[in-house]
Motif scaffolding. Sequence first.
Motif, mmCIF file in Angstrom:
data_model
loop_
_atom_site.group_PDB
_atom_site.id
_atom_site.type_symbol
_atom_site.label_atom_id
_atom_site.label_comp_id
_atom_site.label_asym_id
_atom_site.label_seq_id
_atom_site.Cartn_x
_atom_site.Cartn_y
_atom_site.Cartn_z
ATOM 1 N N VAL A 1 16.910 59.415 71.050
ATOM 2 C CA VAL A 1 16.267 59.737 72.320
ATOM 3 C C VAL A 1 16.427 61.231 72.556
ATOM 4 O O VAL A 1 17.522 61.782 72.349
ATOM 5 N N VAL A 2 15.354 61.891 72.958
ATOM 6 C CA VAL A 2 15.413 63.318 73.253
ATOM 7 C C VAL A 2 15.543 63.516 74.761
ATOM 8 O O VAL A 2 14.758 62.959 75.536
ATOM 9 N N ALA A 3 16.528 64.281 75.172
ATOM 10 C CA ALA A 3 16.737 64.603 76.584
ATOM 11 C C ALA A 3 16.673 66.110 76.767
ATOM 12 O O ALA A 3 16.932 66.883 75.830
ATOM 13 N N TYR A 4 16.313 66.538 77.983
ATOM 14 C CA TYR A 4 16.165 67.966 78.291
ATOM 15 C C TYR A 4 17.144 68.365 79.384
ATOM 16 O O TYR A 4 17.423 67.585 80.306
ATOM 17 N N ASP A 5 17.655 69.583 79.272
ATOM 18 C CA ASP A 5 18.494 70.098 80.351
ATOM 19 C C ASP A 5 17.685 71.082 81.181
ATOM 20 O O ASP A 5 16.524 71.375 80.882
ATOM 21 N N SER A 6 18.292 71.618 82.230
ATOM 22 C CA SER A 6 17.564 72.481 83.169
ATOM 23 C C SER A 6 17.176 73.820 82.570
ATOM 24 O O SER A 6 16.361 74.547 83.150
ATOM 25 N N THR B 1 16.893 70.985 74.266
ATOM 26 C CA THR B 1 16.796 69.573 73.925
ATOM 27 C C THR B 1 18.131 69.056 73.416
ATOM 28 O O THR B 1 18.910 69.801 72.800
ATOM 29 N N HIS B 2 18.374 67.780 73.662
ATOM 30 C CA HIS B 2 19.592 67.116 73.207
ATOM 31 C C HIS B 2 19.183 65.784 72.584
ATOM 32 O O HIS B 2 18.526 64.959 73.239
ATOM 33 N N THR B 3 19.542 65.569 71.343
ATOM 34 C CA THR B 3 19.198 64.333 70.637
ATOM 35 C C THR B 3 20.327 63.325 70.804
ATOM 36 O O THR B 3 21.478 63.595 70.443
ATOM 37 N N LEU B 4 19.983 62.171 71.359
ATOM 38 C CA LEU B 4 20.973 61.148 71.673
ATOM 39 C C LEU B 4 20.729 59.901 70.830
ATOM 40 O O LEU B 4 19.609 59.631 70.411
ATOM 41 N N ASP B 5 21.784 59.149 70.613
ATOM 42 C CA ASP B 5 21.692 57.880 69.886
ATOM 43 C C ASP B 5 21.055 56.840 70.802
ATOM 44 O O ASP B 5 21.535 56.591 71.910
ATOM 45 N N ALA B 6 19.962 56.239 70.339
ATOM 46 C CA ALA B 6 19.241 55.283 71.181
ATOM 47 C C ALA B 6 19.984 53.965 71.336
ATOM 48 O O ALA B 6 19.729 53.218 72.287
ATOM 49 N N VAL C 1 17.591 53.381 76.687
ATOM 50 C CA VAL C 1 16.648 54.120 77.526
ATOM 51 C C VAL C 1 15.536 53.229 78.074
ATOM 52 O O VAL C 1 14.847 53.593 79.023
ATOM 53 N N LYS C 2 15.372 52.050 77.513
ATOM 54 C CA LYS C 2 14.314 51.156 77.973
ATOM 55 C C LYS C 2 14.804 50.377 79.185
ATOM 56 O O LYS C 2 15.965 49.970 79.266
ATOM 57 N N GLY C 3 13.920 50.148 80.108
ATOM 58 C CA GLY C 3 14.274 49.448 81.331
ATOM 59 C C GLY C 3 14.065 47.946 81.203
ATOM 60 O O GLY C 3 13.913 47.407 80.110
ATOM 61 N N ASP C 4 14.035 47.270 82.338
ATOM 62 C CA ASP C 4 13.819 45.839 82.358
ATOM 63 C C ASP C 4 12.410 45.497 81.897
ATOM 64 O O ASP C 4 11.477 46.305 81.999
#
Length: 387
Positions: free
Chosen positions: A151-156, A160-165, A245-248
């Motif tokens: 999962v790719v996340a962004y900071d302010s 980019t930060h690559t996270l384990d899904a 990262v996926k919701g209901d």
Amino acid sequence: MRPRQARRRGTVAALVGSLLALSAGQTAGALQATAATPAPTTAASVDATQDQAARAIARSLTDSAWRNRVRHAALTSDEVPVTALAGRAGGGLKATLAAADRRIATAKGLDAKVGPLLRLRLGSDSMRGALTSGTAPWVAPATSDDDATTVVAYDSHGRTHTLDARHTPAHPVYVVDIDGSKALAAGLDVLDEQFRRYGLSSDASGASAAKPQADPSERARAAGGGFWTSRITAVELSDDEEPWVKGDAEIYTLVTGFGQDGQVRVDPVDMPYLDNDGTVYRPNQILVNWSNYKYNLADAVMMEEDGSTNYRDLAKAIVTALLTITDQGTYVPLVNAVLDAIPDDWWTDDPDYVDSWYTLAQSDNGTRYGARGNGWMTVEPYFVQEF
């Protein structure tokens, strides 16, 4: 977590041999000629728009006052209507998110009147402590890929930060995705509108045809006013690991059969309680209203609202397939026709198909397992009495 769906059309086709009696009609032919082929980029378009929204929100968090408002909203609500909240942010964020909302609605075949669809939520309850203590959050777009490993996340600052899904990070992450309940409600309206337009959702001819009555006492009850239904007393979908990262899930079922007029009909049924897999729900929900159907058999195809769902294109595809099927004086299953109508890219990218039930009978009283083994439901006959 959401139920995993089938991966390829071929696995579905192998479930049950097709028993469909087909005859091409003028209406179906005309619709086939005019029906738009579902855009192969629906999911990609939604994902790209969510990514742009996530970047914009991340950049906006440099404003400390705005950052505190978002943090408070995320800690006090499971789902934050971020477009409306952005009215209190500077830098044109609301205009950016409003434009993103419009693009998403268009990609999903929804009318603009559906309103804002984007929402923001904390990726996991386990992140609340870090967010409360003041750790600067990152912002990630939800992915429509059930098999995502990162999962790719962004900071302010735009980094980019690559996270384990598969493993929830300790760092707080806001997830930007779509309000599935709102999108599904609007989508089912589109399906119902299209089905009615092409005669696949005609009115019942009367409650007296609700059931081939088995004994005089049942005939008396029907004559007194009311109709027979099949009611779901329990339902569960399989437990499959999916990205944090996926919701209901947002689940709905297409009930199909032959209407009282002998034409194929489709009745969309919303199942808003079916949020998580591996959980037994006991909704006592009516699935089939038998007064709408000519025979005492119907089929059910369970689907999931997702980024790849364009409801207008889905409706056209299903209508095109089902209008070729005529009443031969005996019931034929319709599941295969519905599944074959689903666009190819929905199977290879991010399928929306969950499971299917062939030939549900009005007399069914017990547990029925889905054809692809992804779920089960317990049903019972239930008579709805008129006052």
